[in-house]
Design a protein around this motif. Structure first.
Motif, PDB file in Angstrom:
ATOM      1  N   ARG A 144     -13.530  43.616  54.468  1.00 43.61           N
ATOM      2  CA  ARG A 144     -12.527  42.799  55.149  1.00 43.61           C
ATOM      3  C   ARG A 144     -13.041  41.384  55.439  1.00 43.61           C
ATOM      4  O   ARG A 144     -12.284  40.531  55.899  1.00 43.61           O
ATOM      5  N   ASP A 145     -14.320  41.142  55.147  1.00 44.98           N
ATOM      6  CA  ASP A 145     -14.920  39.822  55.334  1.00 44.98           C
ATOM      7  C   ASP A 145     -14.746  39.034  54.041  1.00 44.98           C
ATOM      8  O   ASP A 145     -15.608  39.044  53.160  1.00 44.98           O
ATOM      9  N   GLU A 146     -13.613  38.358  53.920  1.00 43.63           N
ATOM     10  CA  GLU A 146     -13.241  37.701  52.659  1.00 43.63           C
ATOM     11  C   GLU A 146     -14.273  36.668  52.213  1.00 43.63           C
ATOM     12  O   GLU A 146     -14.633  36.594  51.031  1.00 43.63           O
ATOM     13  N   LYS A 147     -14.765  35.853  53.138  1.00 45.16           N
ATOM     14  CA  LYS A 147     -15.708  34.793  52.803  1.00 45.16           C
ATOM     15  C   LYS A 147     -17.007  35.351  52.236  1.00 45.16           C
ATOM     16  O   LYS A 147     -17.452  34.954  51.151  1.00 45.16           O
ATOM     17  N   THR A 148     -17.612  36.302  52.951  1.00 49.72           N
ATOM     18  CA  THR A 148     -18.879  36.886  52.486  1.00 49.72           C
ATOM     19  C   THR A 148     -18.682  37.662  51.200  1.00 49.72           C
ATOM     20  O   THR A 148     -19.534  37.621  50.298  1.00 49.72           O
ATOM     21  N   LEU A 149     -17.569  38.365  51.091  1.00 47.14           N
ATOM     22  CA  LEU A 149     -17.273  39.126  49.885  1.00 47.14           C
ATOM     23  C   LEU A 149     -17.255  38.209  48.661  1.00 47.14           C
ATOM     24  O   LEU A 149     -17.863  38.513  47.630  1.00 47.14           O
ATOM     25  N   ASN A 150     -16.565  37.078  48.759  1.00 47.14           N
ATOM     26  CA  ASN A 150     -16.494  36.145  47.636  1.00 47.14           C
ATOM     27  C   ASN A 150     -17.849  35.498  47.342  1.00 47.14           C
ATOM     28  O   ASN A 150     -18.172  35.249  46.180  1.00 47.14           O
ATOM     29  N   GLU A 151     -18.635  35.260  48.387  1.00 47.88           N
ATOM     30  CA  GLU A 151     -19.964  34.689  48.172  1.00 47.88           C
ATOM     31  C   GLU A 151     -20.857  35.652  47.395  1.00 47.88           C
ATOM     32  O   GLU A 151     -21.566  35.254  46.459  1.00 47.88           O
ATOM     33  N   ILE A 152     -20.814  36.932  47.763  1.00 44.52           N
ATOM     34  CA  ILE A 152     -21.652  37.931  47.098  1.00 44.52           C
ATOM     35  C   ILE A 152     -21.209  38.131  45.652  1.00 44.52           C
ATOM     36  O   ILE A 152     -22.035  38.131  44.727  1.00 44.52           O
ATOM     37  N   VAL A 153     -19.910  38.294  45.432  1.00 39.85           N
ATOM     38  CA  VAL A 153     -19.409  38.503  44.067  1.00 39.85           C
ATOM     39  C   VAL A 153     -19.693  37.269  43.211  1.00 39.85           C
ATOM     40  O   VAL A 153     -20.086  37.382  42.042  1.00 39.85           O
ATOM     41  N   GLY A 154     -19.531  36.079  43.792  1.00 33.62           N
ATOM     42  CA  GLY A 154     -19.823  34.855  43.051  1.00 33.62           C
ATOM     43  C   GLY A 154     -21.290  34.757  42.678  1.00 33.62           C
ATOM     44  O   GLY A 154     -21.632  34.326  41.567  1.00 33.62           O
ATOM     45  N   ALA A 155     -22.171  35.170  43.593  1.00 28.89           N
ATOM     46  CA  ALA A 155     -23.607  35.128  43.312  1.00 28.89           C
ATOM     47  C   ALA A 155     -23.979  36.110  42.209  1.00 28.89           C
ATOM     48  O   ALA A 155     -24.835  35.808  41.355  1.00 28.89           O
ATOM     49  N   ILE A 156     -23.351  37.286  42.204  1.00 27.02           N
ATOM     50  CA  ILE A 156     -23.607  38.269  41.142  1.00 27.02           C
ATOM     51  C   ILE A 156     -23.175  37.696  39.796  1.00 27.02           C
ATOM     52  O   ILE A 156     -23.898  37.792  38.795  1.00 27.02           O
ATOM     53  N   ALA A 157     -22.002  37.077  39.763  1.00 24.64           N
ATOM     54  CA  ALA A 157     -21.505  36.497  38.517  1.00 24.64           C
ATOM     55  C   ALA A 157     -22.407  35.368  38.032  1.00 24.64           C
ATOM     56  O   ALA A 157     -22.673  35.239  36.832  1.00 24.64           O
ATOM     57  N   LYS A 158     -22.885  34.552  38.963  1.00 27.78           N
ATOM     58  CA  LYS A 158     -23.757  33.441  38.584  1.00 27.78           C
ATOM     59  C   LYS A 158     -25.090  33.937  38.049  1.00 27.78           C
ATOM     60  O   LYS A 158     -25.618  33.404  37.058  1.00 27.78           O
ATOM     61  N   GLU A 159     -25.619  34.978  38.684  1.00 26.65           N
ATOM     62  CA  GLU A 159     -26.921  35.517  38.272  1.00 26.65           C
ATOM     63  C   GLU A 159     -26.845  36.204  36.915  1.00 26.65           C
ATOM     64  O   GLU A 159     -27.732  36.043  36.069  1.00 26.65           O
ATOM     65  N   THR A 160     -25.800  36.978  36.699  1.00 27.41           N
ATOM     66  CA  THR A 160     -25.702  37.774  35.463  1.00 27.41           C
ATOM     67  C   THR A 160     -24.929  37.053  34.358  1.00 27.41           C
ATOM     68  O   THR A 160     -25.034  37.432  33.194  1.00 27.41           O
ATOM     69  N   GLY A 161     -24.124  36.062  34.737  1.00 26.52           N
ATOM     70  CA  GLY A 161     -23.331  35.345  33.747  1.00 26.52           C
ATOM     71  C   GLY A 161     -21.968  35.950  33.499  1.00 26.52           C
ATOM     72  O   GLY A 161     -21.122  35.335  32.856  1.00 26.52           O
ATOM     73  N   HIS A 162     -21.733  37.128  34.033  1.00 24.07           N
ATOM     74  CA  HIS A 162     -20.437  37.789  33.827  1.00 24.07           C
ATOM     75  C   HIS A 162     -20.309  38.995  34.738  1.00 24.07           C
ATOM     76  O   HIS A 162     -21.300  39.589  35.161  1.00 24.07           O
ATOM     77  N   ILE A 163     -19.056  39.356  35.037  1.00 24.10           N
ATOM     78  CA  ILE A 163     -18.723  40.620  35.693  1.00 24.10           C
ATOM     79  C   ILE A 163     -17.670  41.285  34.825  1.00 24.10           C
ATOM     80  O   ILE A 163     -16.667  40.666  34.474  1.00 24.10           O
ATOM     81  N   ASP A 164     -17.899  42.530  34.485  1.00 29.24           N
ATOM     82  CA  ASP A 164     -17.023  43.215  33.530  1.00 29.24           C
ATOM     83  C   ASP A 164     -16.136  44.273  34.156  1.00 29.24           C
ATOM     84  O   ASP A 164     -15.154  44.688  33.537  1.00 29.24           O
ATOM     85  N   GLY A 165     -16.472  44.745  35.346  1.00 29.80           N
ATOM     86  CA  GLY A 165     -15.670  45.827  35.908  1.00 29.80           C
ATOM     87  C   GLY A 165     -15.867  46.012  37.391  1.00 29.80           C
ATOM     88  O   GLY A 165     -16.808  45.492  37.995  1.00 29.80           O
ATOM     89  N   LEU A 166     -14.948  46.753  37.983  1.00 29.04           N
ATOM     90  CA  LEU A 166     -14.984  47.068  39.410  1.00 29.04           C
ATOM     91  C   LEU A 166     -14.476  48.477  39.646  1.00 29.04           C
ATOM     92  O   LEU A 166     -13.482  48.891  39.037  1.00 29.04           O
ATOM     93  N   ILE A 167     -15.161  49.193  40.530  1.00 31.45           N
ATOM     94  CA  ILE A 167     -14.601  50.406  41.134  1.00 31.45           C
ATOM     95  C   ILE A 167     -14.482  50.122  42.621  1.00 31.45           C
ATOM     96  O   ILE A 167     -15.483  49.942  43.317  1.00 31.45           O
ATOM     97  N   ALA A 168     -13.259  50.043  43.114  1.00 29.34           N
ATOM     98  CA  ALA A 168     -13.022  49.785  44.531  1.00 29.34           C
ATOM     99  C   ALA A 168     -12.856  51.119  45.245  1.00 29.34           C
ATOM    100  O   ALA A 168     -11.768  51.687  45.301  1.00 29.34           O
ATOM    101  N   ALA A 169     -13.970  51.640  45.772  1.00 32.06           N
ATOM    102  CA  ALA A 169     -13.984  52.975  46.363  1.00 32.06           C
ATOM    103  C   ALA A 169     -14.157  52.966  47.871  1.00 32.06           C
ATOM    104  O   ALA A 169     -14.140  54.024  48.492  1.00 32.06           O
TER     105      ALA A 169
END
Length: 333
Positions: A144-169
């Motif tokens: 529910r923390d939109e700001k931190t959530l986007n920061e973490i996902v953005g950092a993962i994408a920047k580090e790996t160069g891509h995000i291919d999938g999500l399981i929202a569990a």
């Protein structure tokens, strides 16, 4: 993952029940005989053993798949980066291990200060590194923390160069009658189970679209999003899972032009330590729940791993906006 009782970011027990592991869990698990892939045996906590599945990506079909004798390479997730919310323990962690075995690199998001206190997360992370040639990384975040959530996902994408999938569990549960439900409890339920799922999917899709990359998002709903459960009073939870199914359809419609597929998995009743606590409080459910479906048994977390791999892989490349209900026939009567 998923059924009425996924791993949770909050309490999933009726009020007054402890979240501690019940003393009689092993006895409960042994209550139902398990029959998967032709093997029938009593269930114990130690018997939930995962099968392995390794495949090459479709582009390697003519070489690696042929030389190694592996079939159906479209199920492979080699090199794909997948985020699993609620992946710190329970059904989410079980899903994460399945993705790792299929070749994915997994990043687990969870609200827990530290992942799985029983060292199960550490075991899976060690397997990923030492046996599977991959990695499992933990990130603490409230969905529910939109700001931190986007920061973490953005950092993962920047580090790996891509995000291919999500399981929202990630999700929570509360069993309370409609007349006793408070606005605060209802807001929390919908905030985690609907808004949290929405914001997680949005954060991942934002990175995919920015990089012009295709991908697959899997939202964990429940059979309770389709039917009202007899003898189980969960109005807000059931409404939240119905919302997840409808949310996925709308996201699929909006993001399809970007090559992003969005589907849901709707599990039936799953045997977990938490459901064991419910059986202690309501012994009649131990027999009523299995009797409510066509297979006359409960399900187990590893029985949903294959569905997740299917939906995240090229094996489901023409599937979007769909709900994959895995409920033992509960809703088909």
């Amino acid at each position: 993952m998923a059924s009425l009782f996924p791993r949770a970011t909050g309490s999933i027990l009726p009020r007054g029940l402890s979240g501690a592991r019940p003393r009689h869990l092993n006895g409960l698990l042994q209550h139902t005989a398990r029959s998967v892939q032709g093997v029938t045996r009593p269930i114990t906590a130690a018997s939930l053993v995962h099968s392995r599945c390794f495949h090459e990506s479709p582009k390697h079909l003519s070489t690696a798949a042929t030389s190694r004798g592996r079939l159906l390479p479209e199920f492979g997730l080699e090199g794909k980066v997948v985020i699993v919310s609620g992946g710190g323990r329970g059904v989410g962690l079980t899903q994460a291990e399945g993705l790792l075995e299929a070749g994915a690199i997994v990043h687990a998001l969870d609200i827990l200060p530290e992942p799985d206190s029983s060292s199960e997360f550490a075991r899976v992370a060690s397997r990923a590194k030492n046996e599977l040639g991959s990695s499992l990384t933990y990130h603490r975040v409230n969905v529910r923390d939109e700001k931190t959530l986007n920061e973490i996902v953005g950092a993962i994408a920047k580090e790996t160069g891509h995000i291919d999938g999500l399981i929202a569990a990630a999700g929570i549960q509360q069993e309370t009658t409609a007349l006793e439900y408070s606005a605060a409890d209802a807001d929390k339920m919908l905030g985690v189970n609907v808004t949290g799922v929405f914001m997680t999917a949005q954060a991942v899709a934002r990175q995919m679209i920015e990089r012009k990359q295709k991908g697959s998002l899997v939202l964990i709903a429940s059979m309770s999003g389709t039917v009202a459960n007899r003898g189980l009073i969960c109005p807000a939870y059931n409404a939240s899972k119905a919302a997840v199914i409808q949310l996925a359809r709308n996201l699929a419609a909006e993001w399809g032009e970007h090559g992003i597929r969005v589907n849901t998995i709707s599990p039936g009743y799953i045997v977990t330590a938490m459901t064991a606590g419910l059986f202690e409080a309501f012994p009649e459910r131990k027999t009523a729940w299995p009797d409510a479906n066509m297979l006359k048994r409960l399900s187990y977390p590893e029985e949903y791993r294959g569905a997740a791999v299917f939906l995240l892989s090229d094996a489901s490349s023409f599937m979007t906006g769909a709900d994959l209900r895995i409920d033992g026939g509960h809703c088909a009567w």
